[in-house]
Scaffold this active site. Structure first.
Site, mmCIF file in Angstrom:
data_model
loop_
_atom_site.group_PDB
_atom_site.id
_atom_site.type_symbol
_atom_site.label_atom_id
_atom_site.label_comp_id
_atom_site.label_asym_id
_atom_site.label_seq_id
_atom_site.Cartn_x
_atom_site.Cartn_y
_atom_site.Cartn_z
ATOM 1 N N ASN A 220 0.840 -1.194 0.000
ATOM 2 C CA ASN A 220 0.000 0.000 0.000
ATOM 3 C C ASN A 220 0.877 1.246 0.000
ATOM 4 O O ASN A 220 2.107 1.145 -0.057
ATOM 5 C CB ASN A 220 -0.954 -0.024 1.202
ATOM 6 C CG ASN A 220 -0.179 -0.107 2.497
ATOM 7 O OD1 ASN A 220 0.554 0.806 2.851
ATOM 8 N ND2 ASN A 220 -0.305 -1.223 3.202
ATOM 9 N N LYS A 299 8.939 -16.820 -10.769
ATOM 10 C CA LYS A 299 8.129 -15.732 -11.319
ATOM 11 C C LYS A 299 6.949 -16.314 -12.113
ATOM 12 O O LYS A 299 7.160 -17.156 -12.984
ATOM 13 C CB LYS A 299 9.006 -14.870 -12.224
ATOM 14 C CG LYS A 299 8.327 -13.636 -12.712
ATOM 15 C CD LYS A 299 9.251 -12.823 -13.598
ATOM 16 C CE LYS A 299 8.443 -11.741 -14.282
ATOM 17 N NZ LYS A 299 9.031 -11.290 -15.513
ATOM 18 N N PRO A 316 -2.569 -12.115 10.623
ATOM 19 C CA PRO A 316 -2.906 -11.882 12.039
ATOM 20 C C PRO A 316 -3.067 -10.389 12.291
ATOM 21 O O PRO A 316 -2.441 -9.578 11.613
ATOM 22 C CB PRO A 316 -1.678 -12.435 12.788
ATOM 23 C CG PRO A 316 -0.582 -12.489 11.783
ATOM 24 C CD PRO A 316 -1.227 -12.639 10.436
ATOM 25 N N PHE A 334 -4.482 3.076 14.870
ATOM 26 C CA PHE A 334 -4.964 4.064 13.899
ATOM 27 C C PHE A 334 -6.124 3.433 13.148
ATOM 28 O O PHE A 334 -6.198 2.208 13.044
ATOM 29 C CB PHE A 334 -3.862 4.418 12.883
ATOM 30 C CG PHE A 334 -2.954 5.524 13.330
ATOM 31 C CD1 PHE A 334 -1.980 5.310 14.289
ATOM 32 C CD2 PHE A 334 -3.057 6.793 12.772
ATOM 33 C CE1 PHE A 334 -1.136 6.324 14.699
ATOM 34 C CE2 PHE A 334 -2.220 7.824 13.168
ATOM 35 C CZ PHE A 334 -1.255 7.591 14.133
ATOM 36 N N LYS A 348 -13.634 -0.236 15.514
ATOM 37 C CA LYS A 348 -12.306 -0.879 15.579
ATOM 38 C C LYS A 348 -11.720 -0.793 16.994
ATOM 39 O O LYS A 348 -11.070 -1.718 17.474
ATOM 40 C CB LYS A 348 -11.330 -0.191 14.610
ATOM 41 C CG LYS A 348 -11.403 -0.758 13.206
ATOM 42 C CD LYS A 348 -10.410 -0.146 12.257
ATOM 43 C CE LYS A 348 -10.718 -0.646 10.845
ATOM 44 N NZ LYS A 348 -10.040 0.089 9.799
ATOM 45 N N LYS A 352 -10.932 -4.395 18.582
ATOM 46 C CA LYS A 352 -9.523 -4.763 18.758
ATOM 47 C C LYS A 352 -9.062 -4.613 20.212
ATOM 48 O O LYS A 352 -7.919 -4.894 20.527
ATOM 49 C CB LYS A 352 -8.637 -3.924 17.829
ATOM 50 C CG LYS A 352 -8.957 -4.141 16.346
ATOM 51 C CD LYS A 352 -7.937 -3.468 15.437
ATOM 52 C CE LYS A 352 -8.347 -3.605 13.974
ATOM 53 N NZ LYS A 352 -7.220 -3.850 13.074
HETATM 54 O O1 PMT Z 1 2.917 6.011 6.610
HETATM 55 P P1 PMT Z 1 2.335 7.343 6.154
HETATM 56 O O2 PMT Z 1 2.483 7.553 4.667
HETATM 57 O O3 PMT Z 1 2.863 8.494 6.961
HETATM 58 O O4 PMT Z 1 0.756 7.293 6.395
HETATM 59 C C1 PMT Z 1 0.248 7.218 7.703
HETATM 60 C C2 PMT Z 1 -0.956 6.267 7.788
HETATM 61 C C3 PMT Z 1 -2.124 6.848 7.010
HETATM 62 C C4 PMT Z 1 -0.576 4.889 7.225
HETATM 63 C C5 PMT Z 1 -1.277 6.127 9.315
HETATM 64 O O5 PMT Z 1 -1.571 7.371 9.848
HETATM 65 C C6 PMT Z 1 -2.451 5.188 9.532
HETATM 66 O O6 PMT Z 1 -3.611 5.550 9.470
HETATM 67 N N1 PMT Z 1 -2.107 3.903 9.825
HETATM 68 C C7 PMT Z 1 -3.084 2.799 9.924
HETATM 69 C C8 PMT Z 1 -3.403 2.321 8.553
HETATM 70 C C9 PMT Z 1 -4.305 1.128 8.556
HETATM 71 O O7 PMT Z 1 -3.932 0.128 7.989
HETATM 72 O O8 PMT Z 1 -5.427 1.239 9.222
HETATM 73 P P2 PMT Z 1 -6.528 0.063 9.423
HETATM 74 O O9 PMT Z 1 -7.770 0.782 9.678
HETATM 75 O O10 PMT Z 1 -6.502 -0.908 8.263
HETATM 76 O O11 PMT Z 1 -6.006 -0.697 10.696
HETATM 77 C C10 PMT Z 1 -6.454 -0.372 12.016
HETATM 78 C C11 PMT Z 1 -5.354 -0.582 13.014
HETATM 79 O O12 PMT Z 1 -5.033 -1.968 13.075
HETATM 80 C C12 PMT Z 1 -4.056 0.126 12.704
HETATM 81 O O13 PMT Z 1 -3.489 0.549 13.910
HETATM 82 C C13 PMT Z 1 -3.193 -0.960 12.075
HETATM 83 O O14 PMT Z 1 -1.801 -0.729 12.303
HETATM 84 C C14 PMT Z 1 -3.681 -2.177 12.813
HETATM 85 N N2 PMT Z 1 -3.574 -3.458 12.081
HETATM 86 C C15 PMT Z 1 -4.297 -3.669 10.938
HETATM 87 C C16 PMT Z 1 -4.233 -4.906 10.320
HETATM 88 C C17 PMT Z 1 -3.419 -5.920 10.882
HETATM 89 N N3 PMT Z 1 -3.310 -7.104 10.306
HETATM 90 N N4 PMT Z 1 -2.725 -5.667 12.002
HETATM 91 C C18 PMT Z 1 -2.794 -4.472 12.608
HETATM 92 O O15 PMT Z 1 -2.148 -4.250 13.642
#
Ligand code: PMT
Length: 423
Positions: A220, A299, A316, A334, A348, A352
Protein backbone atom coordinates in the site's frame (compact mmCIF):
# COMPACT_ATOMS: atom_id res chain seq x y z
CA UNK A 1 24.86 27.83 6.58
CA UNK A 2 24.82 24.49 4.74
CA UNK A 3 22.88 21.49 5.99
CA UNK A 4 25.96 19.28 6.38
CA UNK A 5 28.44 21.87 7.69
CA UNK A 6 31.11 20.22 9.88
CA UNK A 7 29.79 16.71 9.22
CA UNK A 8 32.48 14.12 8.50
CA UNK A 9 31.15 11.62 5.98
CA UNK A 10 33.20 8.58 5.16
CA UNK A 11 32.07 7.32 1.76
CA UNK A 12 32.80 3.62 1.24
CA UNK A 13 32.60 2.42 -2.36
CA UNK A 14 32.34 -1.27 -3.22
CA UNK A 15 32.44 -3.06 -6.57
CA UNK A 16 29.35 -2.35 -8.64
CA UNK A 17 28.51 -0.43 -11.79
CA UNK A 18 26.75 2.24 -9.69
CA UNK A 19 30.19 3.18 -8.31
CA UNK A 20 30.50 5.62 -11.22
CA UNK A 21 27.76 7.73 -9.56
CA UNK A 22 29.96 8.29 -6.50
CA UNK A 23 31.78 11.24 -8.03
CA UNK A 24 28.43 13.04 -8.23
CA UNK A 25 27.46 11.87 -4.73
CA UNK A 26 30.73 13.21 -3.33
CA UNK A 27 30.18 16.52 -5.12
CA UNK A 28 26.63 16.87 -3.74
CA UNK A 29 27.72 16.02 -0.17
CA UNK A 30 30.51 18.59 -0.35
CA UNK A 31 28.09 21.15 -1.78
CA UNK A 32 26.04 20.71 1.41
CA UNK A 33 29.16 21.49 3.47
CA UNK A 34 30.28 17.95 4.43
CA UNK A 35 33.91 16.86 4.73
CA UNK A 36 34.17 13.71 2.62
CA UNK A 37 36.84 11.01 2.83
CA UNK A 38 36.59 8.12 0.38
CA UNK A 39 37.56 4.49 0.99
CA UNK A 40 37.33 2.04 -1.90
CA UNK A 41 37.39 -1.74 -1.98
CA UNK A 42 39.73 -3.27 -4.60
CA UNK A 43 36.66 -4.25 -6.71
CA UNK A 44 35.42 -0.64 -6.74
CA UNK A 45 38.57 0.44 -8.57
CA UNK A 46 37.38 -1.55 -11.59
CA UNK A 47 34.47 0.91 -11.95
CA UNK A 48 35.87 4.33 -10.99
CA UNK A 49 39.41 5.53 -10.32
CA UNK A 50 40.67 6.76 -6.95
CA UNK A 51 42.08 9.78 -8.80
CA UNK A 52 38.59 10.94 -9.82
CA UNK A 53 37.35 10.68 -6.23
CA UNK A 54 40.46 12.38 -4.88
CA UNK A 55 39.78 15.28 -7.25
CA UNK A 56 36.12 15.69 -6.23
CA UNK A 57 36.56 15.01 -2.50
CA UNK A 58 39.75 17.07 -2.15
CA UNK A 59 41.21 14.30 0.02
CA UNK A 60 43.50 11.33 -0.63
CA UNK A 61 41.51 8.17 -1.33
CA UNK A 62 42.28 5.03 0.71
CA UNK A 63 42.15 1.62 -0.93
CA UNK A 64 44.46 -0.67 1.04
CA UNK A 65 44.20 -1.98 4.58
CA UNK A 66 47.90 -2.70 4.87
CA UNK A 67 49.33 0.51 3.45
CA UNK A 68 52.34 1.70 5.51
CA UNK A 69 52.22 5.23 4.03
CA UNK A 70 48.56 5.70 4.81
CA UNK A 71 48.83 4.15 8.27
CA UNK A 72 51.52 6.73 9.05
CA UNK A 73 48.92 9.41 8.25
CA UNK A 74 45.24 8.82 8.91
CA UNK A 75 45.19 5.11 9.77
CA UNK A 76 42.11 2.94 9.62
CA UNK A 77 41.24 3.47 13.29
CA UNK A 78 41.60 7.24 12.91
CA UNK A 79 39.27 7.12 9.91
CA UNK A 80 36.78 5.04 11.90
CA UNK A 81 36.88 7.64 14.69
CA UNK A 82 36.81 10.61 12.31
CA UNK A 83 33.51 9.66 10.68
CA UNK A 84 30.19 11.05 11.95
CA UNK A 85 28.50 8.79 9.41
CA UNK A 86 29.75 6.02 7.15
CA UNK A 87 27.87 5.74 3.86
CA UNK A 88 28.56 2.61 1.81
CA UNK A 89 27.35 3.26 -1.74
CA UNK A 90 27.05 1.11 -3.68
CA UNK A 91 26.93 -1.69 -1.11
CA UNK A 92 27.34 -4.92 -3.09
CA UNK A 93 25.84 -8.28 -2.08
CA UNK A 94 29.36 -9.47 -1.24
CA UNK A 95 29.97 -6.46 1.00
CA UNK A 96 26.63 -6.92 2.84
CA UNK A 97 27.53 -10.56 3.47
CA UNK A 98 30.96 -9.67 4.80
CA UNK A 99 29.96 -6.71 6.95
CA UNK A 100 27.09 -8.54 8.68
CA UNK A 101 29.39 -11.40 9.61
CA UNK A 102 32.01 -9.09 11.12
CA UNK A 103 34.67 -9.63 8.48
CA UNK A 104 37.62 -7.26 8.56
CA UNK A 105 39.41 -8.45 5.45
CA UNK A 106 39.72 -5.12 3.69
CA UNK A 107 39.95 -1.49 4.76
CA UNK A 108 36.22 -0.76 4.45
CA UNK A 109 34.95 -3.74 6.46
CA UNK A 110 37.64 -3.04 9.07
CA UNK A 111 36.45 0.56 9.41
CA UNK A 112 32.82 -0.63 9.69
CA UNK A 113 33.83 -2.92 12.54
CA UNK A 114 35.91 -0.24 14.27
CA UNK A 115 33.62 2.76 13.95
CA UNK A 116 31.07 3.90 16.51
CA UNK A 117 29.32 6.01 13.87
CA UNK A 118 26.09 4.89 12.19
CA UNK A 119 26.65 3.01 8.93
CA UNK A 120 24.23 3.70 6.08
CA UNK A 121 24.12 1.02 3.41
CA UNK A 122 22.91 1.85 -0.10
CA UNK A 123 22.62 -1.58 -1.72
CA UNK A 124 23.04 -2.07 -5.45
CA UNK A 125 22.93 -5.40 -7.20
CA UNK A 126 21.08 -7.47 -9.76
CA UNK A 127 17.44 -8.02 -8.76
CA UNK A 128 17.86 -11.81 -8.48
CA UNK A 129 20.85 -11.33 -6.16
CA UNK A 130 18.77 -8.91 -4.08
CA UNK A 131 15.86 -11.38 -3.78
CA UNK A 132 18.14 -14.34 -3.11
CA UNK A 133 17.18 -15.70 0.32
CA UNK A 134 20.83 -15.52 1.40
CA UNK A 135 20.97 -11.76 0.73
CA UNK A 136 17.56 -11.33 2.38
CA UNK A 137 18.77 -13.29 5.43
CA UNK A 138 21.85 -11.05 5.61
CA UNK A 139 19.60 -7.96 5.44
CA UNK A 140 17.34 -9.33 8.16
CA UNK A 141 20.41 -9.78 10.35
CA UNK A 142 21.68 -6.30 9.51
CA UNK A 143 18.29 -4.93 10.59
CA UNK A 144 18.85 -6.31 14.08
CA UNK A 145 21.84 -3.97 14.56
CA UNK A 146 20.53 -0.46 15.30
CA UNK A 147 23.69 1.30 14.05
CA UNK A 148 23.01 0.16 10.47
CA UNK A 149 20.69 2.24 8.27
CA UNK A 150 19.35 0.84 5.00
CA UNK A 151 18.87 3.38 2.19
CA UNK A 152 17.27 1.76 -0.83
CA UNK A 153 17.54 -0.01 -3.11
CA UNK A 154 15.24 1.46 -5.72
CA UNK A 155 13.34 -0.52 -8.33
CA UNK A 156 13.85 -0.07 -12.07
CA UNK A 157 15.96 -0.89 -15.06
CA UNK A 158 19.29 -2.47 -14.25
CA UNK A 159 22.64 -2.30 -16.02
CA UNK A 160 22.42 -6.04 -16.78
CA UNK A 161 19.10 -5.55 -18.63
CA UNK A 162 16.88 -6.89 -15.83
CA UNK A 163 14.13 -4.80 -14.34
CA UNK A 164 13.47 -5.00 -10.61
CA UNK A 165 14.65 -4.08 -7.15
CA UNK A 166 18.36 -3.51 -6.67
CA UNK A 167 19.23 -0.11 -8.16
CA UNK A 168 21.31 2.16 -5.95
CA UNK A 169 19.40 5.29 -4.91
CA UNK A 170 20.41 8.23 -7.10
CA UNK A 171 23.09 10.60 -5.67
CA UNK A 172 20.56 13.38 -4.98
CA UNK A 173 18.29 10.93 -3.09
CA UNK A 174 21.25 9.64 -1.05
CA UNK A 175 22.27 13.23 -0.30
CA UNK A 176 18.71 13.88 0.92
CA UNK A 177 19.01 10.82 3.20
CA UNK A 178 22.27 12.16 4.65
CA UNK A 179 20.72 15.61 5.16
CA UNK A 180 17.68 14.03 6.83
CA UNK A 181 19.97 11.91 9.05
CA UNK A 182 21.95 15.03 10.02
CA UNK A 183 18.78 17.00 10.83
CA UNK A 184 17.45 14.21 13.00
CA UNK A 185 20.72 13.66 14.81
CA UNK A 186 21.00 17.37 15.55
CA UNK A 187 17.42 18.06 16.62
CA UNK A 188 16.60 14.91 18.57
CA UNK A 189 18.47 14.78 21.81
CA UNK A 190 17.88 11.87 24.16
CA UNK A 191 15.85 13.17 27.04
CA UNK A 192 15.95 11.61 30.46
CA UNK A 193 13.12 13.80 31.63
CA UNK A 194 9.85 14.54 29.88
CA UNK A 195 6.36 13.09 30.14
CA UNK A 196 7.42 9.61 28.94
CA UNK A 197 10.71 9.35 30.85
CA UNK A 198 11.31 5.74 31.89
CA UNK A 199 8.59 4.38 29.58
CA UNK A 200 9.20 1.84 26.85
CA UNK A 201 7.27 2.59 23.66
CA UNK A 202 6.92 0.29 20.66
CA UNK A 203 5.64 1.76 17.40
CA UNK A 204 4.86 0.08 14.07
CA UNK A 205 5.29 2.14 10.90
CA UNK A 206 5.11 1.92 7.14
CA UNK A 207 3.55 -0.65 4.84
CA UNK A 208 3.98 -4.40 4.75
CA UNK A 209 4.70 -6.36 1.60
CA UNK A 210 2.99 -9.67 0.93
CA UNK A 211 4.89 -11.74 -1.61
CA UNK A 212 3.10 -13.16 -4.64
CA UNK A 213 6.22 -14.56 -6.29
CA UNK A 214 9.95 -13.70 -6.04
CA UNK A 215 9.46 -10.32 -7.74
CA UNK A 216 5.87 -9.28 -7.01
CA UNK A 217 4.00 -8.34 -3.87
CA UNK A 218 0.84 -6.70 -2.50
CA UNK A 219 1.40 -3.50 -0.55
CA UNK A 220 0.00 0.00 0.00
CA UNK A 221 0.94 3.69 -0.14
CA UNK A 222 2.17 4.10 3.45
CA UNK A 223 5.50 5.95 3.56
CA UNK A 224 6.23 5.41 7.25
CA UNK A 225 6.35 9.21 7.86
CA UNK A 226 3.60 9.20 10.52
CA UNK A 227 5.13 6.31 12.48
CA UNK A 228 8.64 7.76 12.30
CA UNK A 229 7.37 11.17 13.45
CA UNK A 230 5.66 9.48 16.43
CA UNK A 231 8.87 7.61 17.25
CA UNK A 232 10.87 10.84 17.27
CA UNK A 233 8.25 12.63 19.37
CA UNK A 234 8.15 9.75 21.88
CA UNK A 235 11.97 9.73 22.13
CA UNK A 236 11.95 13.51 22.64
CA UNK A 237 9.41 12.96 25.45
CA UNK A 238 11.97 10.76 27.20
CA UNK A 239 10.76 7.30 26.14
CA UNK A 240 12.92 4.38 25.12
CA UNK A 241 11.55 3.71 21.64
CA UNK A 242 11.52 0.62 19.44
CA UNK A 243 10.31 1.23 15.90
CA UNK A 244 9.21 -1.79 13.88
CA UNK A 245 8.93 -0.77 10.27
CA UNK A 246 8.03 -2.23 6.94
CA UNK A 247 9.96 -1.26 3.79
CA UNK A 248 10.42 2.53 3.88
CA UNK A 249 12.90 5.21 2.89
CA UNK A 250 12.58 6.97 6.27
CA UNK A 251 15.65 7.48 8.44
CA UNK A 252 15.46 6.78 12.16
CA UNK A 253 17.57 8.78 14.59
CA UNK A 254 20.27 6.85 16.42
CA UNK A 255 18.44 7.03 19.79
CA UNK A 256 15.65 4.82 18.44
CA UNK A 257 15.94 1.05 18.10
CA UNK A 258 14.80 0.21 14.60
CA UNK A 259 13.67 -3.26 13.53
CA UNK A 260 13.07 -3.67 9.80
CA UNK A 261 10.55 -6.23 8.61
CA UNK A 262 8.86 -6.94 5.29
CA UNK A 263 5.64 -8.93 5.72
CA UNK A 264 2.72 -8.68 8.15
CA UNK A 265 3.72 -12.00 9.68
CA UNK A 266 7.25 -10.70 10.34
CA UNK A 267 5.82 -7.47 11.79
CA UNK A 268 3.47 -9.52 13.96
CA UNK A 269 6.31 -11.66 15.38
CA UNK A 270 8.61 -8.66 16.03
CA UNK A 271 5.75 -6.63 17.56
CA UNK A 272 4.53 -9.35 19.94
CA UNK A 273 8.10 -9.93 21.04
CA UNK A 274 8.77 -6.22 21.72
CA UNK A 275 5.29 -5.53 23.16
CA UNK A 276 5.84 -8.00 26.01
CA UNK A 277 8.42 -5.57 27.36
CA UNK A 278 6.77 -2.22 26.72
CA UNK A 279 4.44 0.23 28.43
CA UNK A 280 2.83 1.74 25.33
CA UNK A 281 2.23 0.17 21.92
CA UNK A 282 1.26 2.35 18.94
CA UNK A 283 0.15 0.69 15.67
CA UNK A 284 0.73 3.30 12.96
CA UNK A 285 1.66 0.76 10.29
CA UNK A 286 -0.62 0.06 7.35
CA UNK A 287 -0.55 -3.70 7.74
CA UNK A 288 -1.90 -5.78 4.86
CA UNK A 289 -5.09 -7.47 6.04
CA UNK A 290 -4.56 -10.35 3.61
CA UNK A 291 -1.64 -12.19 1.99
CA UNK A 292 -1.49 -14.62 -0.93
CA UNK A 293 -2.29 -18.13 0.21
CA UNK A 294 0.75 -19.51 -1.61
CA UNK A 295 3.89 -17.73 -2.75
CA UNK A 296 5.08 -18.97 -6.14
CA UNK A 297 8.69 -20.11 -5.98
CA UNK A 298 9.33 -18.83 -9.49
CA UNK A 299 8.13 -15.73 -11.32
CA UNK A 300 4.55 -16.36 -12.46
CA UNK A 301 4.33 -16.39 -16.26
CA UNK A 302 1.34 -14.66 -17.81
CA UNK A 303 0.87 -17.35 -20.48
CA UNK A 304 -2.24 -17.09 -22.64
CA UNK A 305 -4.74 -16.54 -19.82
CA UNK A 306 -6.83 -13.35 -19.99
CA UNK A 307 -7.19 -13.19 -16.21
CA UNK A 308 -5.85 -14.82 -13.11
CA UNK A 309 -6.94 -15.20 -9.51
CA UNK A 310 -4.88 -15.03 -6.37
CA UNK A 311 -6.34 -16.62 -3.27
CA UNK A 312 -5.78 -14.46 -0.22
CA UNK A 313 -5.80 -15.46 3.43
CA UNK A 314 -6.15 -13.25 6.46
CA UNK A 315 -3.06 -11.94 8.24
CA UNK A 316 -2.91 -11.88 12.04
CA UNK A 317 -4.12 -8.63 13.58
CA UNK A 318 -1.10 -7.15 15.36
CA UNK A 319 -2.71 -4.50 17.57
CA UNK A 320 -5.55 -6.84 18.53
CA UNK A 321 -3.09 -9.56 19.56
CA UNK A 322 -0.97 -7.05 21.51
CA UNK A 323 -4.13 -5.92 23.33
CA UNK A 324 -4.69 -9.56 24.39
CA UNK A 325 -1.32 -9.83 26.17
CA UNK A 326 -1.30 -10.27 29.90
CA UNK A 327 0.01 -7.96 31.25
CA UNK A 328 -0.80 -5.77 28.32
CA UNK A 329 0.71 -2.41 27.36
CA UNK A 330 -1.46 0.65 26.74
CA UNK A 331 -2.47 0.10 23.11
CA UNK A 332 -3.10 2.80 20.52
CA UNK A 333 -4.31 2.00 17.00
CA UNK A 334 -4.96 4.06 13.90
CA UNK A 335 -8.04 3.72 11.72
CA UNK A 336 -7.49 4.72 8.11
CA UNK A 337 -10.95 5.20 6.62
CA UNK A 338 -12.42 6.85 3.53
CA UNK A 339 -16.02 7.17 4.82
CA UNK A 340 -17.94 7.08 8.10
CA UNK A 341 -14.50 7.64 9.63
CA UNK A 342 -15.55 8.10 13.26
CA UNK A 343 -18.12 5.26 13.17
CA UNK A 344 -15.61 2.72 11.80
CA UNK A 345 -12.88 3.99 14.11
CA UNK A 346 -15.10 3.51 17.18
CA UNK A 347 -16.00 -0.03 16.16
CA UNK A 348 -12.31 -0.88 15.58
CA UNK A 349 -11.45 0.56 19.00
CA UNK A 350 -13.89 -1.88 20.64
CA UNK A 351 -13.30 -4.89 18.38
CA UNK A 352 -9.52 -4.76 18.76
CA UNK A 353 -9.61 -4.01 22.50
CA UNK A 354 -7.62 -0.75 22.16
CA UNK A 355 -7.23 2.03 24.72
CA UNK A 356 -7.19 4.79 22.10
CA UNK A 357 -7.74 5.02 18.36
CA UNK A 358 -6.57 7.75 16.02
CA UNK A 359 -9.13 8.15 13.26
CA UNK A 360 -7.48 9.09 10.01
CA UNK A 361 -9.63 10.32 7.13
CA UNK A 362 -7.70 9.09 4.11
CA UNK A 363 -10.32 10.12 1.52
CA UNK A 364 -8.32 13.32 0.93
CA UNK A 365 -5.23 12.19 -1.01
CA UNK A 366 -3.26 15.30 0.03
CA UNK A 367 -3.07 14.10 3.66
CA UNK A 368 -2.70 10.72 5.37
CA UNK A 369 -0.96 8.13 3.21
CA UNK A 370 2.40 9.31 1.95
CA UNK A 371 1.81 13.05 2.44
CA UNK A 372 3.78 15.31 4.77
CA UNK A 373 0.60 16.42 6.56
CA UNK A 374 -2.21 14.70 8.35
CA UNK A 375 -5.44 15.52 10.24
CA UNK A 376 -6.87 13.14 12.84
CA UNK A 377 -9.47 12.62 15.55
CA UNK A 378 -8.37 11.00 18.80
CA UNK A 379 -10.98 8.69 20.36
CA UNK A 380 -10.57 7.18 23.81
CA UNK A 381 -11.94 3.89 25.08
CA UNK A 382 -14.26 4.90 27.89
CA UNK A 383 -13.01 1.95 29.93
CA UNK A 384 -9.50 3.49 29.88
CA UNK A 385 -10.21 7.22 29.99
CA UNK A 386 -13.24 9.50 30.29
CA UNK A 387 -11.70 12.10 27.97
CA UNK A 388 -13.82 13.31 25.03
CA UNK A 389 -12.72 12.78 21.40
CA UNK A 390 -10.27 15.41 20.19
CA UNK A 391 -9.96 16.68 16.61
CA UNK A 392 -6.47 17.70 15.63
CA UNK A 393 -6.68 19.82 12.46
CA UNK A 394 -4.32 19.50 9.50
CA UNK A 395 -0.69 19.96 10.42
CA UNK A 396 2.69 18.45 9.59
CA UNK A 397 3.08 14.85 10.75
CA UNK A 398 5.85 16.01 13.11
CA UNK A 399 3.61 18.60 14.79
CA UNK A 400 0.69 16.14 15.02
CA UNK A 401 3.00 13.46 16.43
CA UNK A 402 4.09 15.81 19.22
CA UNK A 403 0.40 16.54 20.04
CA UNK A 404 -0.52 12.84 19.96
CA UNK A 405 2.37 11.83 22.22
CA UNK A 406 1.37 14.55 24.65
CA UNK A 407 -2.27 13.26 24.69
CA UNK A 408 -1.06 9.67 25.16
CA UNK A 409 1.23 10.73 28.02
CA UNK A 410 -1.74 12.43 29.73
CA UNK A 411 -4.01 9.41 29.21
CA UNK A 412 -1.82 6.51 30.36
CA UNK A 413 -2.34 5.28 33.88
CA UNK A 414 0.26 6.57 36.24
CA UNK A 415 1.85 3.21 36.84
CA UNK A 416 5.49 2.27 37.32
CA UNK A 417 7.30 1.13 34.14
CA UNK A 418 7.03 -2.64 33.57
CA UNK A 419 9.75 -4.64 35.24
CA UNK A 420 11.06 -6.70 32.35
CA UNK A 421 12.92 -9.22 34.46
CA UNK A 422 9.73 -10.21 36.26
CA UNK A 423 7.84 -11.05 33.04
O1 PMT B 1 2.92 6.01 6.61
P1 PMT B 1 2.33 7.34 6.15
O2 PMT B 1 2.48 7.55 4.67
O3 PMT B 1 2.86 8.49 6.96
O4 PMT B 1 0.76 7.29 6.39
C1 PMT B 1 0.25 7.22 7.70
C2 PMT B 1 -0.96 6.27 7.79
C3 PMT B 1 -2.12 6.85 7.01
C4 PMT B 1 -0.58 4.89 7.23
C5 PMT B 1 -1.28 6.13 9.31
O5 PMT B 1 -1.57 7.37 9.85
C6 PMT B 1 -2.45 5.19 9.53
O6 PMT B 1 -3.61 5.55 9.47
N1 PMT B 1 -2.11 3.90 9.83
C7 PMT B 1 -3.08 2.80 9.92
C8 PMT B 1 -3.40 2.32 8.55
C9 PMT B 1 -4.30 1.13 8.56
O7 PMT B 1 -3.93 0.13 7.99
O8 PMT B 1 -5.43 1.24 9.22
P2 PMT B 1 -6.53 0.06 9.42
O9 PMT B 1 -7.77 0.78 9.68
O10 PMT B 1 -6.50 -0.91 8.26
O11 PMT B 1 -6.01 -0.70 10.70
C10 PMT B 1 -6.45 -0.37 12.02
C11 PMT B 1 -5.35 -0.58 13.01
O12 PMT B 1 -5.03 -1.97 13.07
C12 PMT B 1 -4.06 0.13 12.70
O13 PMT B 1 -3.49 0.55 13.91
C13 PMT B 1 -3.19 -0.96 12.08
O14 PMT B 1 -1.80 -0.73 12.30
C14 PMT B 1 -3.68 -2.18 12.81
N2 PMT B 1 -3.57 -3.46 12.08
C15 PMT B 1 -4.30 -3.67 10.94
C16 PMT B 1 -4.23 -4.91 10.32
C17 PMT B 1 -3.42 -5.92 10.88
N3 PMT B 1 -3.31 -7.10 10.31
N4 PMT B 1 -2.73 -5.67 12.00
C18 PMT B 1 -2.79 -4.47 12.61
O15 PMT B 1 -2.15 -4.25 13.64
Amino acid sequence: MNKLDNKNILLGITGGIAAYKCAELTRLLKKQGANVQVVMTPAAEAFITPLTLQAVSGNPVRTQLLDPTAEAGMGHIELARWADLVVVAPASADFLARVVHGFANDLLTTICLATEAPIALAPAMNQAMWHNPITQANLAKIATYPHFLLWGPATGEQACGDNGQGRMLEPHALTDCVVQWAGVSITVTPSHSGPLAGKKVVITAGPTREAIDPVRYLSNQSSGKMGFALAEAAASAGAQVTLICGPTQQVAPSNITRIDVVSAQEMHAASLDAARQCDIFIGAAAVADFRPHTVAKQKIKKGAAASMQIELIKNPDIVADVAQLNPKPWVVGFAAETHDVIGYAKSKLQRKGLDMIIANDVSDPSIGFNGDNNAVTVIYNNASSDAEPRSLPENTKQALAAQLISLIAQAIPNRAPLNITSL
